[in-house]
Design a protein around this motif. Sequence first.
Motif, mmCIF file in Angstrom:
data_model
loop_
_atom_site.group_PDB
_atom_site.id
_atom_site.type_symbol
_atom_site.label_atom_id
_atom_site.label_comp_id
_atom_site.label_asym_id
_atom_site.label_seq_id
_atom_site.Cartn_x
_atom_site.Cartn_y
_atom_site.Cartn_z
ATOM 1 N N GLY A 14 33.279 -1.616 -34.640
ATOM 2 C CA GLY A 14 34.329 -2.584 -35.524
ATOM 3 C C GLY A 14 33.814 -3.364 -36.746
ATOM 4 O O GLY A 14 34.550 -3.900 -37.540
ATOM 5 N N SER A 15 32.334 -3.330 -36.950
ATOM 6 C CA SER A 15 31.606 -4.416 -37.855
ATOM 7 C C SER A 15 30.473 -3.761 -38.174
ATOM 8 O O SER A 15 29.676 -2.829 -37.583
ATOM 9 C CB SER A 15 31.495 -5.487 -36.928
ATOM 10 N N GLY A 16 30.048 -4.235 -39.268
ATOM 11 C CA GLY A 16 28.519 -4.014 -40.004
ATOM 12 C C GLY A 16 28.247 -2.570 -39.857
ATOM 13 O O GLY A 16 28.746 -1.963 -40.378
ATOM 14 N N ILE A 17 26.955 -2.377 -39.169
ATOM 15 C CA ILE A 17 26.407 -0.943 -39.115
ATOM 16 C C ILE A 17 27.356 0.055 -38.288
ATOM 17 O O ILE A 17 27.252 1.016 -38.803
ATOM 18 C CB ILE A 17 25.015 -1.225 -38.592
ATOM 19 N N GLY A 18 27.822 -0.498 -37.261
ATOM 20 C CA GLY A 18 28.593 0.346 -36.387
ATOM 21 C C GLY A 18 29.766 0.913 -37.173
ATOM 22 O O GLY A 18 30.145 2.191 -37.204
ATOM 23 N N LEU A 37 33.909 -4.559 -28.584
ATOM 24 C CA LEU A 37 34.510 -5.724 -27.750
ATOM 25 C C LEU A 37 35.694 -6.180 -28.611
ATOM 26 O O LEU A 37 36.830 -6.522 -27.702
ATOM 27 C CB LEU A 37 33.538 -6.807 -27.791
ATOM 28 N N ASP A 63 33.382 -3.974 -23.232
ATOM 29 C CA ASP A 63 32.185 -4.880 -23.224
ATOM 30 C C ASP A 63 31.369 -3.476 -22.491
ATOM 31 O O ASP A 63 31.360 -3.137 -21.713
ATOM 32 C CB ASP A 63 32.406 -5.904 -22.224
ATOM 33 N N VAL A 64 30.222 -3.408 -23.457
ATOM 34 C CA VAL A 64 29.276 -2.287 -23.150
ATOM 35 C C VAL A 64 28.413 -2.475 -21.865
ATOM 36 O O VAL A 64 27.880 -1.706 -21.357
ATOM 37 C CB VAL A 64 28.638 -1.967 -24.218
ATOM 38 N N ARG A 109 22.353 -11.806 -20.606
ATOM 39 C CA ARG A 109 23.133 -11.236 -21.293
ATOM 40 C C ARG A 109 22.668 -10.505 -22.651
ATOM 41 O O ARG A 109 23.390 -9.393 -22.893
ATOM 42 C CB ARG A 109 24.003 -12.400 -22.029
ATOM 43 N N SER A 141 18.112 0.275 -32.442
ATOM 44 C CA SER A 141 17.203 -0.689 -31.962
ATOM 45 C C SER A 141 16.876 -2.052 -33.109
ATOM 46 O O SER A 141 17.921 -2.351 -33.615
ATOM 47 C CB SER A 141 15.856 -0.070 -31.492
ATOM 48 N N SER A 142 15.780 -2.112 -33.230
ATOM 49 C CA SER A 142 15.453 -3.273 -34.236
ATOM 50 C C SER A 142 14.044 -3.222 -34.874
ATOM 51 O O SER A 142 13.223 -3.013 -34.051
ATOM 52 C CB SER A 142 15.757 -4.600 -33.790
ATOM 53 N N GLY A 186 16.193 -2.899 -40.470
ATOM 54 C CA GLY A 186 15.496 -4.104 -40.798
ATOM 55 C C GLY A 186 16.291 -4.711 -41.944
ATOM 56 O O GLY A 186 16.445 -4.267 -43.018
ATOM 57 N N VAL A 188 19.658 -5.879 -42.593
ATOM 58 C CA VAL A 188 20.749 -5.202 -43.078
ATOM 59 C C VAL A 188 21.783 -6.327 -43.321
ATOM 60 O O VAL A 188 22.194 -7.265 -42.258
ATOM 61 C CB VAL A 188 21.161 -4.188 -42.278
ATOM 62 N N THR A 190 25.084 -7.778 -42.922
ATOM 63 C CA THR A 190 26.094 -7.344 -42.162
ATOM 64 C C THR A 190 26.480 -9.056 -41.550
ATOM 65 O O THR A 190 25.755 -9.838 -41.754
ATOM 66 C CB THR A 190 25.648 -6.658 -40.803
ATOM 67 N N MET A 192 26.331 -10.133 -38.681
ATOM 68 C CA MET A 192 25.091 -10.603 -37.810
ATOM 69 C C MET A 192 23.995 -11.297 -38.565
ATOM 70 O O MET A 192 23.676 -12.669 -38.296
ATOM 71 C CB MET A 192 24.635 -9.447 -37.140
HETATM 72 P P1 NAP Z 1 27.589 -7.103 -36.195
HETATM 73 O O1 NAP Z 1 28.098 -6.979 -37.408
HETATM 74 O O2 NAP Z 1 27.729 -8.463 -35.296
HETATM 75 O O3 NAP Z 1 28.383 -5.835 -35.426
HETATM 76 C C1 NAP Z 1 28.026 -5.755 -33.904
HETATM 77 C C2 NAP Z 1 29.357 -5.230 -33.438
HETATM 78 O O4 NAP Z 1 29.144 -5.106 -31.941
HETATM 79 C C3 NAP Z 1 30.615 -6.342 -33.544
HETATM 80 O O5 NAP Z 1 31.847 -5.964 -33.680
HETATM 81 C C4 NAP Z 1 30.573 -6.934 -32.004
HETATM 82 O O6 NAP Z 1 31.884 -7.373 -31.764
HETATM 83 C C5 NAP Z 1 30.065 -5.696 -31.143
HETATM 84 N N1 NAP Z 1 29.765 -5.887 -29.823
HETATM 85 C C6 NAP Z 1 28.881 -7.084 -29.586
HETATM 86 N N2 NAP Z 1 28.798 -7.077 -28.370
HETATM 87 C C7 NAP Z 1 29.548 -6.230 -27.820
HETATM 88 C C8 NAP Z 1 29.807 -5.985 -26.456
HETATM 89 N N3 NAP Z 1 29.046 -6.327 -25.311
HETATM 90 N N4 NAP Z 1 30.359 -4.795 -26.402
HETATM 91 C C9 NAP Z 1 31.118 -4.082 -27.188
HETATM 92 N N5 NAP Z 1 30.850 -4.177 -28.431
HETATM 93 C C10 NAP Z 1 30.174 -5.375 -28.682
HETATM 94 O O7 NAP Z 1 26.092 -6.533 -36.301
HETATM 95 P P2 NAP Z 1 25.123 -5.504 -36.987
HETATM 96 O O8 NAP Z 1 24.321 -6.205 -37.613
HETATM 97 O O9 NAP Z 1 26.227 -4.540 -37.669
HETATM 98 O O10 NAP Z 1 24.366 -4.944 -35.963
HETATM 99 C C11 NAP Z 1 24.630 -3.513 -35.224
HETATM 100 C C12 NAP Z 1 23.268 -3.205 -34.303
HETATM 101 O O11 NAP Z 1 22.162 -3.122 -35.584
HETATM 102 C C13 NAP Z 1 22.994 -4.190 -33.419
HETATM 103 O O12 NAP Z 1 22.512 -3.644 -32.205
HETATM 104 C C14 NAP Z 1 21.907 -4.873 -33.987
HETATM 105 O O13 NAP Z 1 21.024 -5.510 -32.995
HETATM 106 C C15 NAP Z 1 21.221 -4.103 -34.718
HETATM 107 N N6 NAP Z 1 20.091 -4.397 -35.795
HETATM 108 C C16 NAP Z 1 20.900 -5.110 -37.032
HETATM 109 C C17 NAP Z 1 20.113 -5.682 -38.080
HETATM 110 C C18 NAP Z 1 20.519 -6.514 -39.114
HETATM 111 O O14 NAP Z 1 19.862 -6.623 -40.211
HETATM 112 N N7 NAP Z 1 21.980 -6.515 -39.357
HETATM 113 C C19 NAP Z 1 18.738 -5.562 -37.844
HETATM 114 C C20 NAP Z 1 18.300 -4.974 -36.874
HETATM 115 C C21 NAP Z 1 18.918 -4.689 -35.638
HETATM 116 P P3 NAP Z 1 32.254 -9.003 -31.627
HETATM 117 O O15 NAP Z 1 32.164 -9.081 -33.288
HETATM 118 O O16 NAP Z 1 33.568 -9.031 -30.967
HETATM 119 O O17 NAP Z 1 30.861 -9.510 -31.125
#
Ligand code: NAP
Length: 252
Positions: A14-18, A37, A63-64, A109, A141-142, A186, A188, A190, A192
């Motif tokens: 629903g958000s960001g990278i996904g 979620l 919730d995963v 968590r 991962s990250s 690394g 990105v 979003t 987050m």
């Molecule tokens: P994001 O914008 O926060 O998107 C994460 C999405 O996952 C949100 O829609 C969130 O829903 C959902 N989510 C969180 N907890 C969940 C759960 N328990 N069950 C189901 N859905 C859940 O983050 P993002 O930056 O795109 O990150 C995506 C992935 O990339 C993550 O695994 C993150 O650790 C990884 N990552 C990101 C970066 C970066 O620079 N952005 C760097 C390294 C790794 P809610 O909004 O409702 O919480």
Amino acid sequence: MTGQRRTALVTGGGSGIGRAIALRLAEDGFATAVLDLDTEAAERVAAEARQKGHASLAVGGVDVSDRARVDEAVRQVRDALGPVLVLVNNAGVSATEGFLRITDTSWNRIMAVNLNGPFYFCQAVVPGMKKAGWGRIVNISSSSAQSGQPYMTHYVASKAGLIGLTKSLALELGPAGITVNTIPPGFVDTPMLRASEERGFLGGSVDHHAELTPVRRAGRPEDIAAACAFLVSEEAGYVTGQVIGVNGGRNT
Ligand code: NAP
């Protein structure tokens, strides 16, 4: 199965990278299940894909870290779109806390969402992939798990665990025609990352860090989606157990 439409499930779609991954895989011809979620966010992304003429199903409120809900969601997707042959474990949560301040609740968590979630999803979809003799799993991962990151011990440990899960599962599932790889993103741009910036956890602004990045910009969700699109493609069948960094050169 070449030529047939396959189904891809993206967690945290629903958000960001996904979101970017779900939309890219839809463009590439996969039927997509957008799981999150946040129900409204999942609905928005699935609707965006459908508007472009692609088959897409929102699976909201999951919730995963809840195995029963994960199993139920995978059944729901299979009934609506067919077996999940592409799984992208993207949902994740982060936290910034000094090591001595990390509570059991916070540690558990982070592990539950970032590591147990992918474990549950892999167990739920692998039987269908084995039956099909084909599957693709990509774990997000990250880059922090490659370099380490102060004040994020729990997050980094969970993502390092995900890299280990990827490598071992790739060896076990290779003979079944299933590849398993991980992309450690690394920096990105979003929600987050912006939340970390707002709370002052980045040690500077996103713009400041972009200047310090070899390619002189922050990553875009589409950068990760492009790498993911390759890893789930037919032509990536000889790529498995790999850590494919997408980070603008911040980690080499
Ligand atoms: P994001 O914008 O926060 O998107 C994460 C999405 O996952 C949100 O829609 C969130 O829903 C959902 N989510 C969180 N907890 C969940 C759960 N328990 N069950 C189901 N859905 C859940 O983050 P993002 O930056 O795109 O990150 C995506 C992935 O990339 C993550 O695994 C993150 O650790 C990884 N990552 C990101 C970066 C970066 O620079 N952005 C760097 C390294 C790794 P809610 O909004 O409702 O919480």
